[in-house]
Write an enzyme that holds these catalytic residues in place. Structure first.
Site, PDB file in Angstrom:
ATOM      1  N   GLU A  52       0.822  -1.209   0.000  1.00  0.00           N
ATOM      2  CA  GLU A  52       0.000   0.000   0.000  1.00  0.00           C
ATOM      3  C   GLU A  52       0.856   1.259   0.000  1.00  0.00           C
ATOM      4  O   GLU A  52       0.584   2.218  -0.744  1.00  0.00           O
ATOM      5  CB  GLU A  52      -0.941   0.019   1.210  1.00  0.00           C
ATOM      6  CG  GLU A  52      -1.945  -1.123   1.224  1.00  0.00           C
ATOM      7  CD  GLU A  52      -1.469  -2.330   2.030  1.00  0.00           C
ATOM      8  OE1 GLU A  52      -2.296  -2.970   2.687  1.00  0.00           O
ATOM      9  OE2 GLU A  52      -0.247  -2.622   1.992  1.00  0.00           O
ATOM     10  N   TRP A 170      18.334 -37.893 -16.340  1.00  0.00           N
ATOM     11  CA  TRP A 170      17.193 -37.119 -15.904  1.00  0.00           C
ATOM     12  C   TRP A 170      15.936 -37.792 -16.410  1.00  0.00           C
ATOM     13  O   TRP A 170      15.890 -38.224 -17.562  1.00  0.00           O
ATOM     14  CB  TRP A 170      17.270 -35.693 -16.404  1.00  0.00           C
ATOM     15  CG  TRP A 170      18.423 -34.932 -15.881  1.00  0.00           C
ATOM     16  CD1 TRP A 170      19.598 -34.683 -16.511  1.00  0.00           C
ATOM     17  CD2 TRP A 170      18.502 -34.306 -14.604  1.00  0.00           C
ATOM     18  NE1 TRP A 170      20.420 -33.929 -15.710  1.00  0.00           N
ATOM     19  CE2 TRP A 170      19.768 -33.686 -14.534  1.00  0.00           C
ATOM     20  CE3 TRP A 170      17.652 -34.197 -13.500  1.00  0.00           C
ATOM     21  CZ2 TRP A 170      20.196 -32.973 -13.412  1.00  0.00           C
ATOM     22  CZ3 TRP A 170      18.060 -33.488 -12.398  1.00  0.00           C
ATOM     23  CH2 TRP A 170      19.311 -32.884 -12.350  1.00  0.00           C
ATOM     24  N   ARG A 184      10.976 -22.842  -6.977  1.00  0.00           N
ATOM     25  CA  ARG A 184      11.818 -22.615  -5.800  1.00  0.00           C
ATOM     26  C   ARG A 184      11.867 -21.126  -5.449  1.00  0.00           C
ATOM     27  O   ARG A 184      11.836 -20.749  -4.276  1.00  0.00           O
ATOM     28  CB  ARG A 184      13.235 -23.118  -6.056  1.00  0.00           C
ATOM     29  CG  ARG A 184      13.395 -24.621  -6.068  1.00  0.00           C
ATOM     30  CD  ARG A 184      14.831 -24.985  -6.412  1.00  0.00           C
ATOM     31  NE  ARG A 184      15.036 -26.430  -6.512  1.00  0.00           N
ATOM     32  CZ  ARG A 184      16.146 -26.995  -6.956  1.00  0.00           C
ATOM     33  NH1 ARG A 184      17.162 -26.226  -7.364  1.00  0.00           N
ATOM     34  NH2 ARG A 184      16.246 -28.309  -7.011  1.00  0.00           N
TER      35      ARG A 184
END
Length: 362
Positions: A52, A170, A184
């Site tokens: 704000e 992978w 993350r």
């Protein structure tokens, strides 16, 4: 309709610093006058200044008679800065539209009451579901004494996270791994079990997307039996490492990790395992609001068993590894379907050749 559009804009602004402003909530604010945005703000890195005050500063004199759209009820207590409701009153805004009420006992309706007492029109509950979800970590910490926990899993089509021999790099593609770095960055901490550290030697940092504040790397390990030559140990003085351990952990080992720069958090234990409810409560006490758990399978199962998971994030690769491969989730004490915790589908999309699915607590 315009109220919803401007609140959606404020929510998007607030998300900019998710994971960067804990223990404060990541709030967004838009100041609108005669249908035009004249000021925008979002909680700064580290939690201050608040959304704000930044939006009002940018709006300047144009804030008088304008409408302020705020994703969370403006604070009404004196902290390191003055109450945001007082700043809105001083700026002479005519109207304040709020996404979600603030459950913090220091606020909890006081912000709304102060604004109304000053003659400002207040509209509450605009895009409230989206606002409540964006602030779920803050709400969880205030109301339940624990952070919001997202459980991320990467697996083959048949739910396997590694070959029988442990090979896992992978399963998913480079775009999916980049998505993980982005996630993350939006969480206060990354959580893993000790087995993941010993087996994978992960960095658990955010790389290649330019953030100022790395997430805390939290390791759950009853005995703190973690290699002192691995990445976490070698980088603990530059990127925070917190080790949640039991009372019986070897004192010499704890001293070694403390010397390396790690923060040690002693937690209650049940037999050979840490009490995860105590673990997450202690993380909340240290200010964490949003935690991104990356496994492994035993920790994931334990969190699910204790009903501590708020969000499931699964990345599925288009390959099949077979029955001998390691499952992405460890054993759960479930004998009947009705005993399983059900989540609600929120999102599904392709990430390169892989499929992302996000499921949320009912």
């Amino acid at each position: 309709m315009q109220d919803h559009q401007f609140m959606t804009h404020a929510l998007a602004l607030g998300r900019r610093n998710q994971g960067q402003c804990w223990p404060n909530p990541a709030v967004g604010c838009v100041i609108v006058k005669e249908g035009r945005v004249v000021g925008r703000g979002w909680t700064a890195i580290g939690g201050r200044p608040h959304a704000e005050s930044q939006a009002l500063q940018r709006a300047g004199a144009l804030a008088a008679g304008a409408t302020a759209f705020v994703t969370l009820e403006p604070c009404a207590h004196q902290g390191q800065t003055g109450p945001c409701c007082d700043a809105l009153i001083a700026a002479k805004v005519a109207r304040v539209v709020i996404g979600a009420a603030d459950p913090d006992p220091r606020v909890a309706g006081r912000g709304v009451a102060a604004l109304k007492a000053a003659g400002i029109e207040v509209i509450e509950g605009v895009e409230v579901e989206a606002a409540a979800w964006d602030h779920a970590g803050f709400f969880n910490r205030i109301l339940h004494g624990r952070p919001h926990i997202a459980l991320k899993m990467a697996a083959s089509f048949d739910g396997k996270s590694a070959m029988e021999n442990g090979e896992s790099q992978w399963i998913t593609g480079p775009l999916a791994r980049r998505w993980v770095h982005g996630m993350r960055a939006r969480y206060d901490a990354v959580l893993v079990g000790g087995g993941t550290v010993r087996r994978d030697n992960p960095n658990l940092t955010v790389r290649d997307i330019g953030i100022e504040r790395q997430p805390v790397r939290v390791v759950v390990s009853n005995g703190a039996d973690l290699p002192e030559t691995h990445h976490l140990a070698q980088t603990a003085k530059s990127v925070p490492v917190w080790i949640c351990h039991g009372r019986q952990a070897d004192k010499a080992r704890l001293r070694a990790w403390q010397k390396l720069g790690a923060v040690l958090i002693e937690c209650a234990a049940n037999k050979n395992n840490l009490d995860l409810k105590d673990v997450v409560q202690r993380l909340a006490q240290k200010g964490l609001t949003r935690v991104f758990c990356e496994g492994g399978g035993l920790l994931a199962a334990a969190l699910l068993k204790e009903d501590l998971v708020d969000e499931l994030m699964g990345v599925t690769a288009g390959l099949v590894l077979g029955a001998r491969a390691q499952p992405v989730i460890g054993d759960l004490p479930i004998k009947h379907l009705k005993e399983a915790k059900r989540f609600v589908a929120h999102k599904a999309q392709a990430i390169g050749p892989d499929l992302l699915q996000i499921w949320r607590r009912c």
